[in-house]
Design an enzyme around this catalytic site. Structure first.
Site, PDB file in Angstrom:
ATOM      1  N   GLN A   1      -3.084 -21.949 -16.221  1.00 22.69           N
ATOM      2  CA  GLN A   1      -2.975 -20.521 -15.910  1.00 22.69           C
ATOM      3  C   GLN A   1      -3.568 -19.617 -16.988  1.00 22.69           C
ATOM      4  O   GLN A   1      -3.909 -18.480 -16.705  1.00 22.69           O
ATOM      5  CB  GLN A   1      -1.511 -20.167 -15.653  1.00 22.69           C
ATOM      6  CG  GLN A   1      -0.981 -20.860 -14.406  1.00 22.69           C
ATOM      7  CD  GLN A   1       0.475 -20.551 -14.139  1.00 22.69           C
ATOM      8  OE1 GLN A   1       1.349 -21.225 -14.671  1.00 22.69           O
ATOM      9  NE2 GLN A   1       0.757 -19.541 -13.342  1.00 22.69           N
TER      10      GLN A   1
ATOM     11  N   HIS B   1       2.570 -29.542 -15.717  1.00 22.46           N
ATOM     12  CA  HIS B   1       2.830 -28.240 -15.100  1.00 22.46           C
ATOM     13  C   HIS B   1       1.870 -28.073 -13.922  1.00 22.46           C
ATOM     14  O   HIS B   1       0.858 -27.376 -14.021  1.00 22.46           O
ATOM     15  CB  HIS B   1       2.685 -27.120 -16.126  1.00 22.46           C
ATOM     16  CG  HIS B   1       3.328 -25.821 -15.697  1.00 22.46           C
ATOM     17  ND1 HIS B   1       4.288 -25.173 -16.444  1.00 22.46           N
ATOM     18  CD2 HIS B   1       3.184 -25.065 -14.585  1.00 22.46           C
ATOM     19  CE1 HIS B   1       4.678 -24.069 -15.818  1.00 22.46           C
ATOM     20  NE2 HIS B   1       4.013 -23.981 -14.680  1.00 22.46           N
TER      21      HIS B   1
ATOM     22  N   ASN C   1       7.395 -29.731 -14.775  1.00 21.95           N
ATOM     23  CA  ASN C   1       7.772 -28.391 -14.368  1.00 21.95           C
ATOM     24  C   ASN C   1       8.052 -28.337 -12.868  1.00 21.95           C
ATOM     25  O   ASN C   1       7.195 -28.728 -12.065  1.00 21.95           O
ATOM     26  CB  ASN C   1       6.649 -27.393 -14.690  1.00 21.95           C
ATOM     27  CG  ASN C   1       7.046 -25.969 -14.331  1.00 21.95           C
ATOM     28  OD1 ASN C   1       7.970 -25.413 -14.919  1.00 21.95           O
ATOM     29  ND2 ASN C   1       6.386 -25.386 -13.336  1.00 21.95           N
ATOM     30  N   GLU C   2       9.217 -27.887 -12.514  1.00 22.08           N
ATOM     31  CA  GLU C   2       9.602 -27.631 -11.116  1.00 22.08           C
ATOM     32  C   GLU C   2       9.172 -28.731 -10.154  1.00 22.08           C
ATOM     33  O   GLU C   2       8.348 -28.497  -9.255  1.00 22.08           O
ATOM     34  CB  GLU C   2       9.044 -26.276 -10.677  1.00 22.08           C
ATOM     35  CG  GLU C   2       9.555 -25.134 -11.527  1.00 22.08           C
ATOM     36  CD  GLU C   2       9.093 -23.758 -11.049  1.00 22.08           C
ATOM     37  OE1 GLU C   2       8.309 -23.682 -10.088  1.00 22.08           O
ATOM     38  OE2 GLU C   2       9.527 -22.761 -11.644  1.00 22.08           O
TER      39      GLU C   2
HETATM   40  C1  FCB Z   1       6.886 -20.573 -11.664  1.00 24.44           C
HETATM   41  C2  FCB Z   1       5.806 -21.470 -12.235  1.00 24.44           C
HETATM   42  C3  FCB Z   1       4.846 -20.739 -13.137  1.00 24.44           C
HETATM   43  C4  FCB Z   1       4.503 -19.362 -12.625  1.00 24.44           C
HETATM   44  C5  FCB Z   1       5.730 -18.590 -12.242  1.00 24.44           C
HETATM   45  C6  FCB Z   1       5.460 -17.210 -11.747  1.00 24.44           C
HETATM   46  O1  FCB Z   1       7.451 -21.150 -10.535  1.00 24.44           O
HETATM   47  O2  FCB Z   1       6.384 -22.515 -12.962  1.00 24.44           O
HETATM   48  O3  FCB Z   1       3.721 -21.546 -13.325  1.00 24.44           O
HETATM   49  O4  FCB Z   1       3.604 -19.469 -11.596  1.00 24.44           O
HETATM   50  O5  FCB Z   1       6.443 -19.302 -11.270  1.00 24.44           O
END
Ligand code: FCB
Length: 448
Positions: free
Chosen positions: A39, A131, A175-176
């Protein structure tokens, strides 16, 4: 609460007045910001996102992004000026391992430089290993749908730990994982645009196994080298969920199940012993009105209810973070808010968001949630995946033409909070809960 005893000023004499007027955070609280490699870095040509962006003209292209790969020194200086003592970044797998099993030492050296510079500036790095992006070769071989993905990911993890481990205490494995599985394999919005329950489940399971094994691997390596115990976790997209008809058993059940899936399933599936901290990314909260399995539409849109929203239509709802933090107490682990923030063109809104979410976090700490740090998303405006560069999440704005950084008013507020490790009451009144925008206003101009 016993644990927190002694952390706050004793409530006697002059202190009492001061205490009531200032919301103090625990000592050694981490005040940071967060980014992810793809990003902000720019030029990440070897990953699946880049390939996906190129495939259609109409898609947003990350291009140079914020050129953070080259400008990290300048950005770290700005973090210092903002009083940050922590920074969450991710290392780009496709830079480090552009071909299977071949590691690029220049890329590794780059990340060593970044992390060294952070440590020198007194900014604690928290490093995310995955990520959302994957090397192209990994994606081409089936990505996370393949059982072998775990082994391949671990080879990368091992290398990173060996090369950077001496400089880092905090690791985020993935991440997530749920967001990644859903967006890429069920909703089909992100590469590789698949829409399959089966694949989404398979990917989710592989991420569970990957986390467990990475956790063990990282601990074993630190132990072998006799380094300090590392702190390893994964970042969860935590959501708060409510039902309009709380007395209806179906709603209650639905919310319980949704809450389990979103907020707890990864921790439960990996096993509680595989987490040194809980990393909370918090942006969303949902309200259940009707259960419609046929359309898969369960939650009411903020827009529909004329609620206050960000520039990308996400509802502004500070109370939700209080609820999720108290729910997470059950794990008896330290909690770090690893992402929270708003995309907006309005500085008034950004600062109010910051101050009012922090106020809720403060209250959650008072109520016993062991929160030890907060990372604002994001340090810089950046490439917001399929939404491109339009959302502005940064404490620092970015002029994408010149790459100039613009220090926004919210950055100055953040600096004051971080510096004092507290929110002064005047700040709450002036910038926080004092003024709220009426619901109807929030409908105008793309929710801003
Ligand atoms: C989260 C992501 C991150 C970014 C934010 C706004 O879910 O982890 O990369 O996009 O949202």
């Amino acid at each position: 609460m016993a644990k927190l005893k002694g952390i706050y000023p004793t409530l006697t004499g002059a202190n009492r007045l001061k205490f009531h007027r200032t919301l103090y955070f625990p000592p050694r609280f981490l005040w940071g910001t967060a980014t992810s490699a793809h990003q902000v870095e720019g030029g990440n040509r070897d990953n699946d996102w880049w390939a996906w962006e190129q495939r259609r003209k109409s898609r947003p292209h990350s291009g140079r992004a914020c050129d953070h790969y080259r400008r990290y020194r300048e950005d770290i200086a700005l973090m210092s000026a903002m009083g940050q003592n922590a920074y969450r970044l991710s290392v780009e797998w496709s830079r480090i391992e552009p071909q299977p099993g071949q590691f690029n030492h220049r890329a590794i050296e780059h990340y060593r430089d970044v992390i060294r510079a952070l440590n020198r500036a007194g900014i604690k790095p928290m490093v995310t290993l995955h990520h959302f992006t994957n090397p192209r070769w990994f994606a081409a071989a089936g990505g996370w749908t393949r059982r072998s993905s775990v082994r391949v990911y671990l080879r990368f993890v091992r290398t990173v730990i060996q090369e950077l481990g001496d400089l880092v205490e905090f690791w985020v494995t993935i991440n997530e994982p749920l967001v990644y599985s859903l967006q890429s394999y069920l909703v089909g919005l992100w590469p590789p645009n698949r829409k399959s329950y089966w694949l989404a489940l398979r990917v989710y399971w592989h991420l569970v196994v990957a986390h467990r094994r990475a956790y063990r691997e990282i601990h074993a390596y630190y132990h072998e080298r006799r380094w300090h115990r590392p702190k390893v976790g994964f970042a969860s997209n935590t959501v708060s969920l409510y039902a309009y008809q709380q007395h209806a058993i179906s709603s209650w059940l639905f919310i319980r199940v949704a809450d389990f899936i979103w907020n707890h399933s990864f921790i439960v599936m990996t096993g509680r012993g595989y987490h040194d901290f809980i990393a909370v990314n918090y942006y969303f909260h949902y309200r259940l009105k009707h259960i419609h399995f046929r359309t898969l539409r369960f939650f009411v849109e903020a827009r529909q209810e004329h609620r206050e929203m960000s520039g990308v239509g996400w509802e502004v709802y500070p109370q939700g973070i209080f609820d999720v933090l108290l729910d997470l107490r059950r794990y008896r682990l330290p909690i770090y808010i690893t992402e929270n923030g708003i995309a907006t063109a309005s500085e008034t809104k950004r600062t109010r968001y910051l101050v009012s979410y922090l106020k809720e976090i403060y209250h959650a700490i008072q109520a016993g949630a062991d929160v030890r740090g907060y990372f604002w998303w994001s340090l810089l405006d950046n490439f917001e995946w399929n939404l491109g560069f339009h959302p502005r999440f940064g404490l620092l704005g970015v002029n994408y033409r010149t790459q100039a950084r613009i220090v926004r008013p919210a950055a100055a507020i953040y600096q004051q909070i971080a510096h004092g490790n507290s929110i002064p009451h005047w700040m709450l009144k002036v910038l926080g809960h004092g003024v709220t925008i009426p619901a109807s206003r929030s409908l105008s101009a793309k929710g801003d």
